[in-house]
Design a protein around this motif. Structure first.
Motif, PDB file in Angstrom:
ATOM      1  N   ALA A  94      51.352  49.103  34.017  1.00 37.45           N
ATOM      2  CA  ALA A  94      51.291  48.042  34.611  1.00 37.45           C
ATOM      3  C   ALA A  94      50.267  48.064  35.977  1.00 37.45           C
ATOM      4  O   ALA A  94      50.542  48.909  36.585  1.00 37.45           O
ATOM      5  CB  ALA A  94      52.267  47.297  34.887  1.00 37.45           C
ATOM      6  N   ILE A 136      48.988  46.042  39.508  1.00 37.76           N
ATOM      7  CA  ILE A 136      49.415  45.134  40.352  1.00 37.76           C
ATOM      8  C   ILE A 136      48.372  44.919  41.486  1.00 37.76           C
ATOM      9  O   ILE A 136      48.127  45.923  42.228  1.00 37.76           O
ATOM     10  CB  ILE A 136      50.749  45.138  40.965  1.00 37.76           C
ATOM     11  N   SER A 137      47.547  43.942  41.377  1.00 40.48           N
ATOM     12  CA  SER A 137      46.712  43.397  42.468  1.00 40.48           C
ATOM     13  C   SER A 137      47.267  43.322  43.859  1.00 40.48           C
ATOM     14  O   SER A 137      48.533  42.730  43.959  1.00 40.48           O
ATOM     15  CB  SER A 137      45.629  42.156  42.174  1.00 40.48           C
ATOM     16  N   ALA A 141      56.553  43.547  32.910  1.00 37.69           N
ATOM     17  CA  ALA A 141      55.703  42.698  33.009  1.00 37.69           C
ATOM     18  C   ALA A 141      56.658  41.131  33.054  1.00 37.69           C
ATOM     19  O   ALA A 141      56.295  39.890  33.579  1.00 37.69           O
ATOM     20  CB  ALA A 141      54.524  42.521  31.901  1.00 37.69           C
ATOM     21  N   ARG A 186      40.150  37.936  27.084  1.00 40.06           N
ATOM     22  CA  ARG A 186      41.498  37.276  27.328  1.00 40.06           C
ATOM     23  C   ARG A 186      41.501  36.132  26.707  1.00 40.06           C
ATOM     24  O   ARG A 186      42.549  34.944  27.401  1.00 40.06           O
ATOM     25  CB  ARG A 186      41.320  37.061  29.173  1.00 40.06           C
ATOM     26  N   GLU A 193      45.364  35.157  26.509  1.00 40.30           N
ATOM     27  CA  GLU A 193      46.121  35.274  27.720  1.00 40.30           C
ATOM     28  C   GLU A 193      46.605  33.955  28.227  1.00 40.30           C
ATOM     29  O   GLU A 193      45.769  32.987  28.262  1.00 40.30           O
ATOM     30  CB  GLU A 193      45.443  35.999  28.860  1.00 40.30           C
ATOM     31  N   SER A 205      47.071  39.847  38.771  1.00 40.64           N
ATOM     32  CA  SER A 205      46.662  40.397  37.470  1.00 40.64           C
ATOM     33  C   SER A 205      45.171  40.662  37.264  1.00 40.64           C
ATOM     34  O   SER A 205      44.514  41.355  36.625  1.00 40.64           O
ATOM     35  CB  SER A 205      47.040  39.632  36.260  1.00 40.64           C
ATOM     36  N   SER A 206      44.436  40.016  38.174  1.00 37.43           N
ATOM     37  CA  SER A 206      42.935  40.105  37.940  1.00 37.43           C
ATOM     38  C   SER A 206      42.248  40.868  39.291  1.00 37.43           C
ATOM     39  O   SER A 206      40.734  40.838  39.263  1.00 37.43           O
ATOM     40  CB  SER A 206      42.166  38.749  37.999  1.00 37.43           C
ATOM     41  N   ASP A 260      49.302  34.921  40.900  1.00 39.79           N
ATOM     42  CA  ASP A 260      48.681  35.650  39.975  1.00 39.79           C
ATOM     43  C   ASP A 260      48.100  36.985  40.539  1.00 39.79           C
ATOM     44  O   ASP A 260      47.179  37.149  41.380  1.00 39.79           O
ATOM     45  CB  ASP A 260      47.201  34.913  39.461  1.00 39.79           C
ATOM     46  N   LYS A 301      52.614  37.174  38.035  1.00 36.74           N
ATOM     47  CA  LYS A 301      51.776  37.865  37.044  1.00 36.74           C
ATOM     48  C   LYS A 301      51.284  38.927  37.339  1.00 36.74           C
ATOM     49  O   LYS A 301      50.463  38.882  38.205  1.00 36.74           O
ATOM     50  CB  LYS A 301      50.797  36.624  36.434  1.00 36.74           C
ATOM     51  N   VAL A 302      51.384  40.028  36.514  1.00 38.11           N
ATOM     52  CA  VAL A 302      50.769  41.176  36.661  1.00 38.11           C
ATOM     53  C   VAL A 302      50.067  41.620  35.384  1.00 38.11           C
ATOM     54  O   VAL A 302      50.338  40.881  34.346  1.00 38.11           O
ATOM     55  CB  VAL A 302      51.835  42.428  37.004  1.00 38.11           C
ATOM     56  N   ARG A 303      49.166  42.718  35.359  1.00 40.75           N
ATOM     57  CA  ARG A 303      48.326  42.946  33.883  1.00 40.75           C
ATOM     58  C   ARG A 303      49.144  44.013  33.550  1.00 40.75           C
ATOM     59  O   ARG A 303      49.365  45.007  34.100  1.00 40.75           O
ATOM     60  CB  ARG A 303      47.222  43.455  34.428  1.00 40.75           C
TER      61      ARG A 303
END
Length: 365
Positions: free
Chosen positions: A336, A338-339, A318, A18, A21, A36-37, A34, A327-329
């Motif tokens: 994509a 999304i957490s 995104a 990353r 990023e 994304s993780s 966030d 923020k998404v991954r």
């Protein structure tokens, strides 16, 4: 004086994890949420927080390099032998130990793609080469195709269930059949980083599974369901002869005393954990329902995130989220992830996507 540095060939085409990023901005937008993780938005379990505070006075001392107390606690929790366990700094750290123990130049590691984005780097560090196998149209593992990619050079196969980033599960019957079909020189790593979200705090059957599949290592972490991502602790359970070698590749003192104590207390907090898992599952279903109301193609998930197979529209999606401060991954060309996050984060994201739908009509996203 000029010194020529000869970089390992397998590292030439990979980046540090990353390193490209942005920390808080995407396209000039400030990120408020966030997602994304795949971190848990809730703090560690209350019992764990108390235990961590009590250990602050021991910061000047090295931790136990064998993490013996945690190893024995996990062994009791899973009903396996302590010498069938290797503990390390997160499941990614233990996976690196496995790959270093098994692989070298000319070897291959086979896994589904898109997948956990640390896999390519960890394989490259070991000196081996990654063999990517595309996911099925429904976001699952194509076990038949993975089997065809296995050769004499294959040392490790990585399966991830629930899969990151799609949240799909490998059918138990198909998994058993697949593992029985593999040649003896292949070790399978079953990455179960998100398994608690699917089957509860202590998924059953591990001792029987390991006895039936003697070339399989199960990988788990305290980073996700237990909310200890910042402490870095995970473990592998598998055959004694494999685990003994894996332990040799461990970084000395890689698991801090804080991480060890927090993980032990987490395993003893079953009731608190079950309540937390239920809350995450409810939030996941609410997020899924909201995305489906917008006619977005979200897959059913068994983890703490959801996946949208958006193909070429992924990066646009995104950007829309980032403009709203979420923020998404993004996996360009694929989709994509999304957490599951705070209620407010979901509200902001869905509102932004809904506005985009109004502006773009049927061209959403």
């Amino acid at each position: 004086m000029n010194v020529r540095f000869a970089e390992r060939s397998t590292l030439r085409d990979v980046r540090a994890y990353r390193d490209q990023e942005p920390s808080n901005a995407e396209g000039g937008s400030r990120i408020t949420f966030d997602l994304s993780s795949n971190e848990l938005v809730l703090p560690p379990l209350p019992t764990v927080l108390v235990g961590i505070r009590e250990g602050l006075s021991r910061l000047a001392r090295y931790p136990d390099p064998t993490a013996r107390d945690l190893t024995e606690e996990i062994a009791r929790h899973l009903c396996v032998s302590a010498d069938e366990l290797a503990v390390g700094p997160g499941s990614a750290g233990v996976l690196q130990q496995i790959l270093l123990a098994r692989c070298g130049k000319g070897d291959e590691v086979v896994y589904a793609w898109p997948g956990f984005d640390a896999y390519p780097l960890l394989v490259a560090i070991s000196g081996a080469t990654s063999v990517h196998v595309p996911l099925t149209g429904s976001g699952g593992h194509d076990l038949d195709e993975i089997r065809t990619r296995i050769s004499a050079r294959t040392k490790v196969v990585i399966l991830c269930s629930p899969h990151n980033p799609t949240g799909t599960m490998i059918d138990h019957g198909e998994l058993h059949s697949f593992l029985h079909s593999l040649p003896d020189h292949v070790v399978t790593v079953l990455d179960e980083a998100y398994v608690e979200f699917d089957r509860g705090s202590n998924p059953p059957g591990l001792p029987v599974f390991l006895r039936e599949h003697s070339n399989t290592v199960v990988l788990r972490t305290f980073s996700k369901a237990y909310g200890l991502a910042g402490l870095r602790v995970g473990y592998a359970a598998g055959p004694r002869q494999v685990i003994a070698t894996v332990r040799k590749t461990a970084i000395p003192f890689g698991v801090t005393r804080f991480a060890e104590q927090a993980a032990i207390l987490s395993l003893r907090s079953e009731v608190e954990l079950r309540e937390r898992l239920a809350a995450v599952a409810a939030a996941r279903e609410e997020l899924t329902a909201g995305l489906r109301e917008l006619k977005l193609p979200v897959l059913p998930s068994r983890a703490n995130f959801v996946w949208l197979p958006l193909a070429s529209a992924t990066e646009s999606f995104a950007r829309t989220a980032a403009t709203a401060g979420v923020k998404v991954r993004a996996y360009p060309g694929h989709g994509a992830r999304i957490s599951v996050g705070e209620t407010e984060a979901h509200r902001v994201l869905l509102a932004a996507l809904g506005q985009r739908f109004v502006e773009a009509g049927s061209e959403m996203p």
